[in-house]
Scaffold this motif. Structure first.
Motif, PDB file in Angstrom:
ATOM      1  N   ALA A 245       0.824  -1.211   0.000  1.00 35.64           N
ATOM      2  CA  ALA A 245       0.000   0.000   0.000  1.00 35.64           C
ATOM      3  C   ALA A 245       0.856   1.257   0.000  1.00 35.64           C
ATOM      4  O   ALA A 245       0.558   2.244  -0.684  1.00 35.64           O
ATOM      5  CB  ALA A 245      -0.937  -0.002   1.207  1.00 35.64           C
TER       6      ALA A 245
ATOM      7  N   SER B 203       0.458   3.334  -3.285  1.00 41.09           N
ATOM      8  CA  SER B 203      -0.513   4.406  -3.082  1.00 41.09           C
ATOM      9  C   SER B 203      -0.177   5.206  -1.820  1.00 41.09           C
ATOM     10  O   SER B 203      -0.916   5.182  -0.836  1.00 41.09           O
ATOM     11  CB  SER B 203      -1.922   3.798  -2.968  1.00 41.09           C
TER      12      SER B 203
ATOM     13  N   LEU C 294      -7.062   5.906   7.387  1.00 42.22           N
ATOM     14  CA  LEU C 294      -7.980   6.312   6.334  1.00 42.22           C
ATOM     15  C   LEU C 294      -8.404   5.117   5.482  1.00 42.22           C
ATOM     16  O   LEU C 294      -9.392   5.170   4.779  1.00 42.22           O
ATOM     17  CB  LEU C 294      -7.336   7.387   5.454  1.00 42.22           C
ATOM     18  N   LYS C 295      -7.625   4.053   5.526  1.00 50.46           N
ATOM     19  CA  LYS C 295      -7.975   2.774   4.935  1.00 50.46           C
ATOM     20  C   LYS C 295      -7.573   1.700   5.929  1.00 50.46           C
ATOM     21  O   LYS C 295      -6.803   1.953   6.857  1.00 50.46           O
ATOM     22  CB  LYS C 295      -7.226   2.554   3.609  1.00 50.46           C
ATOM     23  N   THR C 296      -8.073   0.494   5.738  1.00 52.65           N
ATOM     24  CA  THR C 296      -7.728  -0.591   6.650  1.00 52.65           C
ATOM     25  C   THR C 296      -6.218  -0.814   6.640  1.00 52.65           C
ATOM     26  O   THR C 296      -5.622  -1.083   5.594  1.00 52.65           O
ATOM     27  CB  THR C 296      -8.437  -1.896   6.239  1.00 52.65           C
TER      28      THR C 296
ATOM     29  N   HIS D  10      -3.877   1.329   6.940  1.00 54.65           N
ATOM     30  CA  HIS D  10      -3.087   2.423   6.356  1.00 54.65           C
ATOM     31  C   HIS D  10      -3.359   3.698   7.151  1.00 54.65           C
ATOM     32  O   HIS D  10      -4.422   4.313   7.019  1.00 54.65           O
ATOM     33  CB  HIS D  10      -3.467   2.608   4.885  1.00 54.65           C
TER      34      HIS D  10
ATOM     35  N   ALA E 188      -6.441   9.783  -1.204  1.00 54.03           N
ATOM     36  CA  ALA E 188      -7.461   9.616  -0.158  1.00 54.03           C
ATOM     37  C   ALA E 188      -8.284  10.903  -0.087  1.00 54.03           C
ATOM     38  O   ALA E 188      -7.833  11.953  -0.556  1.00 54.03           O
ATOM     39  CB  ALA E 188      -6.804   9.320   1.193  1.00 54.03           C
TER      40      ALA E 188
END
Length: 364
Positions: A257, A261, A328-330, A332, A342
């Motif tokens: 990740a 990203s 903000l993400k699982t 991350h 994001a």
């Protein structure tokens, strides 16, 4: 070292007992004393409030520019330095303020590999004496005898067991680092903190030592915290990666990740600086982000987000409010009001004058 040896799968979830190491609100300030009375006039805020955990069997990579607090953090979690505040838990036990006597039993489980293979080995001692020192300090008598165990450890790290009676000056830098690794593994630790383990070595030797660390982890079930400024090394060995800037963690994510990203502008700038050895791209736009200015002083870091003085996305909010490290993400986490890849956390906030000029894109 461009190919990655680790799988791109998510990091292991850890045992039901929880993480092996848990760090909460860790702070280390070094006082600055001046005058005849040595009064404190300020402090170097080397580590200024960081939170993370290390799961059993994984490798957590720590990256960032020189002076961001990586090595200080490594010495704090191995308790070679006393924290100013915060807590460090190892296997659920608080070790934050344990004294020398209290830490002695834990030294078997937490070991460190140092950056300089020339300075970390006593030139007056033989290799056998150096590698056997942990056994003597802990009062442990290995099965089969001390010499046989030391020779086994030397063989394990790729050295000739017959070099037992040689001195450090008779070895190359890569071989000395292998001696340091053998010493760190002597008591079968659960956690190994490696502080820039290959930065002092020739490039041709770096891959050998990194691959050795990988093989030892698989063979012995080790858990690593590896500190480095080389993004290629970190990508090769890590399951998860934490990016540090001026004493704080600004992004924490699994390897895939983070590299595919990145959310924090600073991480994006770091990754853009990694050279791509492709002759076909010569003369093409590299997309490299060149940050203007230097890293601010840790004695008086900027208010709000510490990166706002060099960030092209900085707004008024960034100067006033320090963004928390949030997921903000699982899996991350990022500390940024205006992350990349994001949703914007503060849409509509007015941009700082000149913020867009804080970065330029270079061509090769």
């Amino acid at each position: 070292m461009t190919e990655t040896k680790k799988t791109d799968a998510a990091a292991p979830a850890g045992s039901p007992e929880g993480p092996l190491l848990k760090v909460t609100g860790l702070v280390k300030h070094f006082p600055i004393n001046k005058g005849l009375l040595r009064r404190q006039t300020g402090a170097v805020k080397a580590v200024d409030g960081i939170d993370f955990d290390v799961r059993r069997g994984e490798t957590l990579g720590i990256v960032g520019e020189s002076g961001c607090g990586k090595s200080t953090m490594g010495r704090l979690i191995t308790r070679l330095l006393e924290p100013t505040s915060g807590s460090i838990e190892f296997e659920g036990k608080d070790i934050t303020h344990l004294g020398v006597a209290g830490m002695r039993p834990l030294r078997r489980d937490v070991q460190m590999i140092f950056q300089d293979p020339y300075g970390s080995l006593n030139p007056r001692h033989t290799v056998g004496t150096i590698v056997s020192a942990p056994f003597k300090l802990q009062g442990v008598t290995p099965e089969g005898g001390l010499k046989a165990e030391v020779q086994r450890l030397l063989s394990l790290v790729g050295l000739n067991p017959e070099h037992f009676n040689r001195y450090p000056h008779e070895f190359s830098g890569g071989q000395r680092q292998r001696i340091g690794i053998a010493r760190a593994l002597a008591l079968k630790p659960k956690l190994v903190v490696a502080d820039e383990p290959v930065s002092a070595l020739d490039v041709s030797i770096q891959a050998q030592v990194v691959n050795l660390l990988d093989d030892l982890q698989e063979e012995l079930g080790l858990t690593y915290v590896i500190i480095a400024h080389d993004l290629s090394v970190i990508r090769h060995v890590s399951d998860r990666i934490a990016v540090m800037y001026l004493g704080k963690i600004v992004e924490l994510a699994d390897r895939k990740a983070l590299y595919e990203s990145p959310m924090h502008p600073y991480t994006n700038a770091l990754l853009s600086a990694v050279p791509v050895p492709d002759p076909r791209r010569r003369g093409a736009k590299s997309g490299r982000i060149l940050l203007k200015g230097d890293v601010p002083s840790p004695i008086s870091p900027p208010s709000g987000c510490r990166f706002h003085t060099r960030c092209w996305k900085a707004t008024e909010l960034c100067t006033k409010q320090d963004p928390p490290l949030v997921a903000l993400k699982t899996g991350h986490q990022v500390a940024c009001h205006h992350p990349e890849n994001a949703p914007d956390q503060a849409p509509g906030d007015p941009a700082l004058p000149g913020a867009a000029d804080a970065v330029v894109t270079a061509s090769e």
